[in-house]
Design an enzyme around this catalytic site. Structure first.
Site, PDB file in Angstrom:
ATOM      1  N   THR A 157       0.672  -1.288  -0.050  1.00 19.79           N
ATOM      2  CA  THR A 157       0.123   0.037  -0.110  1.00 19.79           C
ATOM      3  C   THR A 157       0.765   1.253  -0.031  1.00 19.79           C
ATOM      4  O   THR A 157       1.531   1.747   1.007  1.00 19.79           O
ATOM      5  CB  THR A 157      -0.824   0.053   1.205  1.00 19.79           C
ATOM      6  OG1 THR A 157      -1.581  -1.170   1.099  1.00 19.79           O
ATOM      7  CG2 THR A 157      -1.911   1.063   1.113  1.00 19.79           C
ATOM      8  N   GLN A 158       1.007   1.845  -1.165  1.00 24.80           N
ATOM      9  CA  GLN A 158       1.815   3.020  -1.267  1.00 24.80           C
ATOM     10  C   GLN A 158       0.945   4.307  -1.134  1.00 24.80           C
ATOM     11  O   GLN A 158       1.463   5.386  -1.048  1.00 24.80           O
ATOM     12  CB  GLN A 158       2.720   2.895  -2.552  1.00 24.80           C
ATOM     13  CG  GLN A 158       3.752   1.978  -2.456  1.00 24.80           C
ATOM     14  CD  GLN A 158       4.773   1.740  -1.566  1.00 24.80           C
ATOM     15  OE1 GLN A 158       4.943   2.956  -0.584  1.00 24.80           O
ATOM     16  NE2 GLN A 158       5.691   0.918  -1.499  1.00 24.80           N
TER      17      GLN A 158
END
Lengths: 265, 266
Positions: free
Chosen positions: A42-43
């Site tokens: 999850t960026q």
């Protein structure tokens, strides 16, 4: 190849451990992922929830969050519950990535079930849930693989109310008023003004009024909000999460505004 | 714009799409700064360790009460400032190591050993540091008051006084002047004292924080002052102080006290 002999496991010795009881059975650990470099983390959050508000009052904790999950600026899902009960004493509210939040819900469900199954006379209260979540969130940020949420944890157990915050960095705190995201800028000052110093005298009706008016201000000002929200109360009697409620709002004043917008005069 | 677009490393500049870029790269930043200030001063037979209780991020106050100063043993107090999540985890791990030491050796770890332990633990994370400034205060085995200060990767030294955190640049010069008597000339025939008495130190600590609260937005709300007294040291200076609490666990050695004060909340 795992180069640490301690991780190789111990060959079974039937002479003294016929049933392989040593080392003590652990939950199976996932094997090392050889494609780890290709794994997506999850960026950035994708489907997001906005603010969560919570305050302490005479009988316990009151928490509110609207029912919107946005996809960027698109109001994508308009009937999402962002308040989630955990065990009998706690409610957890989330802003940020909703898929990460659903993963957290699953995780907590598993935790509570396991705790129940042990039947050891202990039950998880808000303090334990907070401690657990703070460690999960901090561990994930330390792997540079965060759960992209701001969590508010409210509860009431053994005559004590508890209200705390945990976020994607593992940052934690407790306070008598908590507001996440946009609410930390817009609603937090309103909540503090109404609640600080009055935690032990505010009635449920007064608390609801404060929450409702703050949610209204947020709906007027936060473009990622919706006028449909739920309120949770956690008191001696347990945790209840209300049906979705709608806010009365009035936009007639908008016509009178001059100086920006589409009108030219 | 053609000049700008031609600098793009790949892809042809599309006539209608001005905003063509590579895949959007945004790096997750695992750190933040949570404000606040800590400070410690060593005396002859005492040590004072203090910190404000505000926790903030950017312009937002997260809470008015999040302690930054922690009693480790009856002769060691640790103040932690910087990234709060790292700080809390670090204190937790130090305490765990001190508990293991207690179980192994049936005594509390000496102060200078705690200082070296902290340096080792910080340096172990040299390439993913705890973003935390530590100040350790307490009493040495010889009964003298001591302060150890650390940087995030474990460099440390023993000092007489140290301020760290958001208002370090405001408080440290004040301490240099009032404790080390920097830029002060003693009257002819006299000399500056090497150790200040406890009441003077407490006044300096309170003034440091009220001053920092005035001039720094990240400092305020509350003040917690820990006082560690050497074995047999007089408690006279602490008598009559409003709201003082003793948190000593053993009863024949050093003693630890906490003084709590309000600071401005704006």
């Amino acid at each position: 190849m795992d180069h640490f002999p301690t991780n190789w496991g111990r060959p079974r010795n039937d002479a003294f451990d016929a049933y392989g009881t040593y080392p003590i059975a652990q939950h199976p650990r996932n094997a090392v992922d050889v494609f780890a470099d290709g794994v997506q983390r999850t960026q950035q959050p994708i489907v997001t929830g906005t603010s969560v508000l919570a305050i302490k009052y005479k009988d316990g904790i009151m928490m509110a969050a609207d029912n919107l999950a946005s996809y960027g600026s698109l109001a994508r899902f308009k009937d999402v519950q962002r308040l989630h009960p955990v065990g009998d004493y706690t409610v957890i509210g989330a802003g940020g990535d909703m898929s990460d939040f659903q993963y957290i819900q699953q995780m907590l469900e598993e935790l509570v079930t396991e705790e129940f199954a042990s039947q050891d006379g202990h039950t998880l209260g808000p303090v334990e849930i907070h401690e657990y979540m703070s460690h999960v969130m901090y561990a994930r940020r330390s792997k540079i693989n965060p759960l992209w949420n701001s969590l508010v944890i409210g509860g009431f157990k053994n005559g004590k109310s508890f209200l705390s915050y945990v976020d994607l960095l593992g940052t934690t705190y407790t306070a008598s008023t908590i507001a996440t995201g946009y609410g930390s800028m817009i609603a937090q000052p309103l909540l503090r003004k109404a609640v600080e110093g009055n935690e032990t005298t505010l009635t449920e009706e007064e608390a609801l009024k404060i929450i409702e008016s703050s949610m209204r201000v947020l709906f007027y000002r936060d473009a990622r909000s919706i006028n449909k929200f739920q309120v949770a109360t956690i008191t001696e009697k347990g945790a209840t999460i209300s049906e979705s409620r709608h806010l009365e709002t009035s936009w007639s004043f908008a016509e009178g505004i001059r100086g920006y917008g589409s009108q030219t005069q | 714009m053609p000049a700008m677009l031609s600098t793009q490393p790949h892809g042809l500049p599309h006539p209608h799409m001005q905003t063509e870029q590579g895949p959007q790269q945004r790096q997750f930043n695992p750190y933040t700064e949570n404000g606040g200030t800590i400070l410690a001063i060593a005396g002859k037979d005492f040590s004072v360790i203090a910190g404000d209780t505000r926790q903030s991020e950017g312009y937002s106050i997260q809470t008015r009460y999040a302690p930054k100063v922690f009693r480790l043993t009856d002769r060691a107090v640790l103040a932690v400032n910087g990234f709060a999540a790292d700080g809390n985890m670090f204190v937790k791990k130090v305490r765990q190591r001190l508990e293991w030491y207690r179980h192994a050796h049936a005594k509390d770890m000496p102060l200078r050993a705690i200082a070296r332990l902290i340096q080792t633990m910080l340096y172990a994370r040299r390439f993913f540091p705890y973003y935390v400034y530590n100040i350790l205060g307490g009493i040495e085995e010889d009964g003298s008051g001591a302060v150890y200060s650390f940087d995030p990767v474990g460099s440390y030294e023993r000092e007489a006084c140290r301020a760290a955190g958001a208002a370090q640049s405001l408080v440290q010069p004040f301490l240099d002047n009032q404790i080390y008597f920097k830029n002060q000339t003693p009257a002819p025939g006299t000399s500056h004292p090497t150790h200040l008495p406890l009441p003077t130190v407490l006044k300096l600590v309170i003034d440091s924080f009220t001053g920092a609260t005035e001039r720094h937005i990240e400092v305020g709300d509350g003040l917690e002052i820990y006082v560690v007294l050497a074995k047999g040291a007089s408690t006279q200076a602490l008598e009559g102080i409003r709201g003082i609490q003793e948190t000593t666990v053993t009863n024949d050695g050093e003693r630890v006290f906490i003084i709590q004060r309000e600071l401005k909340k704006d």
